[in-house]
Every structure is written in structure tokens, then in C-alpha cells.
Design a protein around this motif. Structure first.
Motif, PDB file in Angstrom:
ATOM      1  N   SER A   1       0.867  -1.172   0.000  1.00 23.68           N
ATOM      2  CA  SER A   1       0.000   0.000   0.000  1.00 23.68           C
ATOM      3  C   SER A   1       0.908   1.227   0.000  1.00 23.68           C
ATOM      4  N   MET A   2       0.428   2.293  -0.596  1.00 19.50           N
ATOM      5  CA  MET A   2       1.220   3.525  -0.633  1.00 19.50           C
ATOM      6  C   MET A   2       1.484   4.036   0.776  1.00 19.50           C
ATOM      7  N   ASP A   3       0.509   3.869   1.659  1.00 22.45           N
ATOM      8  CA  ASP A   3       0.684   4.309   3.045  1.00 22.45           C
ATOM      9  C   ASP A   3       1.826   3.550   3.713  1.00 22.45           C
ATOM     10  N   TYR A   4       1.837   2.223   3.516  1.00 20.35           N
ATOM     11  CA  TYR A   4       2.893   1.407   4.114  1.00 20.35           C
ATOM     12  C   TYR A   4       4.248   1.793   3.528  1.00 20.35           C
ATOM     13  N   GLU A   5       4.293   1.984   2.219  1.00 23.14           N
ATOM     14  CA  GLU A   5       5.539   2.382   1.562  1.00 23.14           C
ATOM     15  C   GLU A   5       6.058   3.709   2.123  1.00 23.14           C
ATOM     16  N   LYS A   6       5.170   4.651   2.268  1.00 21.58           N
ATOM     17  CA  LYS A   6       5.550   5.977   2.771  1.00 21.58           C
ATOM     18  C   LYS A   6       6.059   5.887   4.213  1.00 21.58           C
ATOM     19  N   GLU A   7       5.405   5.067   5.007  1.00 23.12           N
ATOM     20  CA  GLU A   7       5.732   4.960   6.425  1.00 23.12           C
ATOM     21  C   GLU A   7       6.984   4.119   6.689  1.00 23.12           C
ATOM     22  N   HIS A   8       7.167   3.025   5.908  1.00 25.11           N
ATOM     23  CA  HIS A   8       8.231   2.064   6.204  1.00 25.11           C
ATOM     24  C   HIS A   8       9.305   1.953   5.123  1.00 25.11           C
ATOM     25  N   GLY A   9       9.028   2.453   3.941  1.00 27.29           N
ATOM     26  CA  GLY A   9      10.011   2.333   2.863  1.00 27.29           C
ATOM     27  C   GLY A   9      10.107   0.904   2.348  1.00 27.29           C
ATOM     28  N   TYR A  10      11.305   0.555   1.892  1.00 22.03           N
ATOM     29  CA  TYR A  10      11.533  -0.756   1.271  1.00 22.03           C
ATOM     30  C   TYR A  10      12.409  -1.616   2.176  1.00 22.03           C
ATOM     31  N   SER A  11      12.026  -2.866   2.328  1.00 20.09           N
ATOM     32  CA  SER A  11      12.763  -3.771   3.211  1.00 20.09           C
ATOM     33  C   SER A  11      14.104  -4.164   2.589  1.00 20.09           C
ATOM     34  N   ASN A  12      15.007  -4.586   3.447  1.00 16.78           N
ATOM     35  CA  ASN A  12      16.306  -5.074   2.969  1.00 16.78           C
ATOM     36  C   ASN A  12      16.134  -6.276   2.054  1.00 16.78           C
ATOM     37  N   SER A  13      15.207  -7.165   2.396  1.00 15.09           N
ATOM     38  CA  SER A  13      15.019  -8.362   1.572  1.00 15.09           C
ATOM     39  C   SER A  13      14.492  -7.997   0.179  1.00 15.09           C
ATOM     40  N   LEU A  14      13.682  -6.969   0.074  1.00 19.77           N
ATOM     41  CA  LEU A  14      13.205  -6.516  -1.229  1.00 19.77           C
ATOM     42  C   LEU A  14      14.365  -5.932  -2.042  1.00 19.77           C
ATOM     43  N   ASN A  15      15.181  -5.114  -1.406  1.00 20.82           N
ATOM     44  CA  ASN A  15      16.356  -4.554  -2.083  1.00 20.82           C
ATOM     45  C   ASN A  15      17.325  -5.650  -2.525  1.00 20.82           C
ATOM     46  N   GLU A  16      17.511  -6.670  -1.691  1.00 22.97           N
ATOM     47  CA  GLU A  16      18.396  -7.787  -2.048  1.00 22.97           C
ATOM     48  C   GLU A  16      17.835  -8.569  -3.231  1.00 22.97           C
ATOM     49  N   LEU A  17      16.533  -8.806  -3.238  1.00 22.18           N
ATOM     50  CA  LEU A  17      15.921  -9.520  -4.358  1.00 22.18           C
ATOM     51  C   LEU A  17      16.071  -8.717  -5.647  1.00 22.18           C
ATOM     52  N   LYS A  18      15.822  -7.423  -5.579  1.00 18.88           N
ATOM     53  CA  LYS A  18      15.989  -6.568  -6.765  1.00 18.88           C
ATOM     54  C   LYS A  18      17.425  -6.628  -7.271  1.00 18.88           C
ATOM     55  N   ARG A  19      18.372  -6.575  -6.358  1.00 20.34           N
ATOM     56  CA  ARG A  19      19.786  -6.649  -6.740  1.00 20.34           C
ATOM     57  C   ARG A  19      20.100  -8.002  -7.394  1.00 20.34           C
ATOM     58  N   ASP A  20      19.583  -9.083  -6.823  1.00 18.81           N
ATOM     59  CA  ASP A  20      19.808 -10.411  -7.415  1.00 18.81           C
ATOM     60  C   ASP A  20      19.212 -10.488  -8.819  1.00 18.81           C
ATOM     61  N   ILE A  21      18.025  -9.933  -8.997  1.00 17.07           N
ATOM     62  CA  ILE A  21      17.398  -9.930 -10.322  1.00 17.07           C
ATOM     63  C   ILE A  21      18.277  -9.164 -11.300  1.00 17.07           C
ATOM     64  N   GLN A  22      18.775  -8.023 -10.890  1.00 14.89           N
ATOM     65  CA  GLN A  22      19.569  -7.195 -11.793  1.00 14.89           C
ATOM     66  C   GLN A  22      20.914  -7.820 -12.144  1.00 14.89           C
ATOM     67  N   PHE A  23      21.502  -8.583 -11.231  1.00 18.52           N
ATOM     68  CA  PHE A  23      22.805  -9.198 -11.508  1.00 18.52           C
ATOM     69  C   PHE A  23      22.692 -10.594 -12.121  1.00 18.52           C
ATOM     70  N   ALA A  24      21.513 -11.171 -12.111  1.00 15.38           N
ATOM     71  CA  ALA A  24      21.334 -12.503 -12.693  1.00 15.38           C
ATOM     72  C   ALA A  24      21.448 -12.442 -14.212  1.00 15.38           C
ATOM     73  N   LYS A  25      22.036 -13.478 -14.782  1.00 11.08           N
ATOM     74  CA  LYS A  25      22.096 -13.527 -16.244  1.00 11.08           C
ATOM     75  C   LYS A  25      20.830 -14.159 -16.822  1.00 11.08           C
ATOM     76  N   GLY A  26      20.052 -14.784 -15.985  1.00 17.42           N
ATOM     77  CA  GLY A  26      18.777 -15.359 -16.387  1.00 17.42           C
ATOM     78  C   GLY A  26      17.949 -15.666 -15.159  1.00 17.42           C
ATOM     79  N   ILE A  27      16.644 -15.750 -15.350  1.00  8.56           N
ATOM     80  CA  ILE A  27      15.735 -15.958 -14.227  1.00  8.56           C
ATOM     81  C   ILE A  27      14.742 -17.061 -14.589  1.00  8.56           C
ATOM     82  N   ILE A  28      14.545 -17.978 -13.660  1.00  2.00           N
ATOM     83  CA  ILE A  28      13.553 -19.044 -13.803  1.00  2.00           C
ATOM     84  C   ILE A  28      12.484 -18.810 -12.742  1.00  2.00           C
TER      85      ILE A  28
END
Length: 178
Positions: free
Chosen positions: A47-74
Motif C-alpha cells: 500500500s502507498m501508506d505502508y511504503e511511505k511509512e516504512h520504505g523498502y525492506s532489505n530483503s526486497l532490495n536484495e531480491l531486486k539486486r539479485d534480479i539485476q545481476f542474474a544472467k537469467g531468471i527461472i
């Protein structure tokens, strides 16, 4: 370091889609694979409210980083009432808020399975469309219907025609990511 990122779109501890992803990864011994069990990755409902209040979790940032550095995704998508699960949709909502281009130009092998005859084809189609919207390059899709009849944890896909189709997709995916 290059690797393949693999996960199911389900957070169930008994996910049959995770079983399909694990099996698929076992067919790729020549690549480094990061297999994620999403059961261990709870994310609050977006929810936008939750995002505004808490931001992004470390696990979400780590997953995004893994997606960006992966050469392929299954990814193997589970289906609820003909659509991807709320968990998978929620995950896509969070990732796209963090970075709209989180999966741009990534080669994705997309699969789905279900206990039913349609093999989660509805969720597969919707998910392919959603991922393309965020810039993913869907290399191919695979649907495994009647999971309990067509899959064995020890032997893999039992139906010869489906097993061959799956193997061809794995080979095509590996060619594209190399």
C-alpha cells in the motif's frame, strides 16, 4: 560473478511450483544457481501508506539486486482462481515501486503447474504479460498440468511429451543466456 536466479511465485511451504523450480535447476549442473524459497520471504501487502511509512525492506532490495545481476531468471507461477497468486502480484507491486525497470531486458524462463488439467495456464499468461510490461524478455513458457499425476520428486516429469517440451525449453533458455 554470473548466476541464474530461480524461484516460485508462491510463498507456500508445500509449493508444487517450488518443486518444479527445484527440479528444473537440477537439470542445469553447469551453472551457478541461486534458488530462493519464497516461503522464507514474507512481504507485507503493498500500500502507498505502508511504503511511505516504512520504505523498502532489505530483503526486497536484495531480491531486486539479485534480479539485476542474474544472467537469467527461472520463475514458476502458482495459480489461484485462474490468476497469479496474491503473493506473486504483491511481490511484483513492491519490486516495480522500488524500480519500475527491475527486470528490464532480463531473460526469463516462465513456468507454471497446478493439480488441475489446465496447468495454471491462466496465471502463466497473465504473468508473462505483466513481466513483459516491466521489460522482461520471456524466453519461453511451460505448463505442467495434473502435477500429482505428471511429476515425481525423485524422477521429475513423468509424461514423456511434457518432459521433452520442458527439456527443450531449458536448452533454449541456456543458449539465450550464454
Amino acid at each position: 560473478m554470473s548466476f541464474i536466479l530461480a524461484f516460485a511465485g508462491s510463498n507456500s511451504s508445500t509449493s508444487i511450483n517450488f518443486e518444479l523450480v527445484k527440479f528444473t535447476c537440477s537439470l542445469i549442473p553447469t551453472e551457478e544457481i541461486r534458488l530462493m524459497n519464497m516461503h522464507n520471504c514474507p512481504f507485507p501487502m503493498y500500500s502507498m501508506d505502508y511504503e511511505k511509512e516504512h520504505g523498502y525492506s532489505n530483503s526486497l532490495n536484495e531480491l531486486k539486486r539479485d534480479i539485476q545481476f542474474a544472467k537469467g531468471i527461472i520463475i514458476s507461477i502458482n495459480e489461484h482462481n485462474g490468476y497469479p497468486s496474491a503473493y506473486f502480484k504483491n511481490l511484483m507491486d513492491w519490486l516495480s515501486r522500488l524500480d519500475r525497470d527491475f527486470i528490464r531486458d532480463k531473460k526469463v524462463m516462465l513456468m507454471a503447474t497446478s493439480p488441475g488439467r489446465r496447468g495454471a495456464i491462466g496465471a502463466l499468461e497473465v504473468s508473462a504479460s505483466m513481466l513483459k510490461r516491466f521489460g522482461a524478455d520471456i524466453v519461453g513458457t511451460f505448463s505442467l498440468p495434473l502435477f500429482k499425476e505428471n511429476f515425481d520428486v525423485e524422477r521429475g516429469i513423468l509424461n514423456t511429451e511434457l518432459a521433452n517440451s520442458h527439456q527443450l525449453l531449458v536448452q533454449d533458455f541456456l543458449k539465450v543466456i550464454d
